[in-house]
Design an enzyme around this catalytic site. Sequence first.
Site, PDB file in Angstrom:
ATOM      1  N   PRO A  97       0.826  -1.220   0.000  1.00  0.00           N
ATOM      2  CA  PRO A  97       0.000   0.000   0.000  1.00  0.00           C
ATOM      3  C   PRO A  97       0.856   1.265   0.000  1.00  0.00           C
ATOM      4  O   PRO A  97       0.358   2.355  -0.272  1.00  0.00           O
ATOM      5  CB  PRO A  97      -0.825  -0.115   1.292  1.00  0.00           C
ATOM      6  CG  PRO A  97      -0.210  -1.209   2.096  1.00  0.00           C
ATOM      7  CD  PRO A  97       0.593  -2.060   1.171  1.00  0.00           C
ATOM      8  N   GLU A 123       2.237  -8.114   8.067  1.00  0.00           N
ATOM      9  CA  GLU A 123       2.609  -6.695   8.063  1.00  0.00           C
ATOM     10  C   GLU A 123       3.446  -6.330   6.833  1.00  0.00           C
ATOM     11  O   GLU A 123       3.945  -5.210   6.736  1.00  0.00           O
ATOM     12  CB  GLU A 123       3.379  -6.340   9.331  1.00  0.00           C
ATOM     13  CG  GLU A 123       2.539  -6.392  10.593  1.00  0.00           C
ATOM     14  CD  GLU A 123       1.295  -5.511  10.519  1.00  0.00           C
ATOM     15  OE1 GLU A 123       1.440  -4.309  10.256  1.00  0.00           O
ATOM     16  OE2 GLU A 123       0.189  -6.043  10.711  1.00  0.00           O
ATOM     17  N   ARG A 160      -3.939  -7.830 -20.296  1.00  0.00           N
ATOM     18  CA  ARG A 160      -4.824  -7.258 -21.324  1.00  0.00           C
ATOM     19  C   ARG A 160      -4.043  -6.477 -22.379  1.00  0.00           C
ATOM     20  O   ARG A 160      -4.515  -6.264 -23.484  1.00  0.00           O
ATOM     21  CB  ARG A 160      -5.862  -6.327 -20.689  1.00  0.00           C
ATOM     22  CG  ARG A 160      -6.951  -7.040 -19.928  1.00  0.00           C
ATOM     23  CD  ARG A 160      -7.932  -6.059 -19.312  1.00  0.00           C
ATOM     24  NE  ARG A 160      -8.672  -5.267 -20.295  1.00  0.00           N
ATOM     25  CZ  ARG A 160      -9.714  -5.710 -20.974  1.00  0.00           C
ATOM     26  NH1 ARG A 160     -10.146  -6.935 -20.781  1.00  0.00           N
ATOM     27  NH2 ARG A 160     -10.320  -4.939 -21.850  1.00  0.00           N
ATOM     28  N   ASP A 175     -10.451   0.863 -24.376  1.00  0.00           N
ATOM     29  CA  ASP A 175     -10.805   0.738 -22.951  1.00  0.00           C
ATOM     30  C   ASP A 175     -10.827   2.099 -22.266  1.00  0.00           C
ATOM     31  O   ASP A 175     -10.153   3.031 -22.710  1.00  0.00           O
ATOM     32  CB  ASP A 175      -9.725  -0.083 -22.209  1.00  0.00           C
ATOM     33  CG  ASP A 175     -10.141  -1.536 -22.006  1.00  0.00           C
ATOM     34  OD1 ASP A 175     -11.309  -1.862 -22.255  1.00  0.00           O
ATOM     35  OD2 ASP A 175      -9.276  -2.330 -21.600  1.00  0.00           O
TER      36      ASP A 175
HETATM   37  N1  ADE Z   1      -0.841  -5.148   0.057  1.00  0.00           N
HETATM   38  C1  ADE Z   1      -1.701  -4.772   1.018  1.00  0.00           C
HETATM   39  N2  ADE Z   1      -2.456  -3.742   0.619  1.00  0.00           N
HETATM   40  C2  ADE Z   1      -2.071  -3.437  -0.659  1.00  0.00           C
HETATM   41  C3  ADE Z   1      -2.455  -2.468  -1.603  1.00  0.00           C
HETATM   42  N3  ADE Z   1      -3.410  -1.562  -1.357  1.00  0.00           N
HETATM   43  N4  ADE Z   1      -1.822  -2.449  -2.796  1.00  0.00           N
HETATM   44  C4  ADE Z   1      -0.843  -3.335  -3.054  1.00  0.00           C
HETATM   45  N5  ADE Z   1      -0.434  -4.278  -2.200  1.00  0.00           N
HETATM   46  C5  ADE Z   1      -1.031  -4.335  -1.007  1.00  0.00           C
END
Ligand code: ADE
Length: 230
Positions: A97, A123, A160, A175
């Site tokens: 993330p 984590e 794709r 697309d």
């Molecule tokens: N792993 C956990 N959350 C994630 C996300 N939002 N994007 C990519 N990998 C992740």
Amino acid sequence: MARLVVRIDVFTLFPEAFDWFSRQVHVTRARDLGTELHLWNYRDHTPLRHAQVDDTPYGGGAGMVLRIDVVCAALEAVFNVPAERVRETRRVIELTPRGRQLDDPLAGELAQGDLCLLCGRYEGIDERVANLVTDRVSIGPYVLSGGEIAAQALLDAVVRKIEGAVSNPESVVGDSFSERLGGALEYPHYTRPAEFRGWRVPDVLLSGDHGAVERWRRERLREREGHSTD
Ligand code: ADE
């Protein structure tokens, strides 16, 4: 569209999470065209006893962290070079993330060559994974339980782009977010029945007037932006 045949290696603790994805038509087509998809389980290559792959975080705190020695051992077993050199021949991508958010231009860029995806769990992966990767990619500003779903979202968008993977290339070139649409959302689609519960298909689409249909579609390209309920 991408012309290079790519080799895709995915490192994960849950290779079975990719079963459904691997069976999707565009993925099997890409494989028939020569794209290799390899799934590797970190656990099969761990140098630690009892198939250990993770550990508690230094400094304390909740959860478990995927160990960097385990990630290196898996990469080295598969690629036969020091783990930090794998990125010399392919994009090595950590799904996290904290990464750069995936978008259509990035998917197109990633489709140009070989890929190695590193999925974390718990984590995430020990921060020293930064020494191994070329990219850190997020699929959005929210936290998933692991990188597997993010990896599949990324790979779906990338596959794709491989020429021939989607049977009708027109459907990819036009697309949403594509260059042809100037990055815009695609126009809305309708099919039979022309009327259902009083909900009618716009008359112009039934008119047979191709010019008018084209104009109507162009006018609607950006209309959905910001309308999350649509
Ligand atoms: N792993 C956990 N959350 C994630 C996300 N939002 N994007 C990519 N990998 C992740």
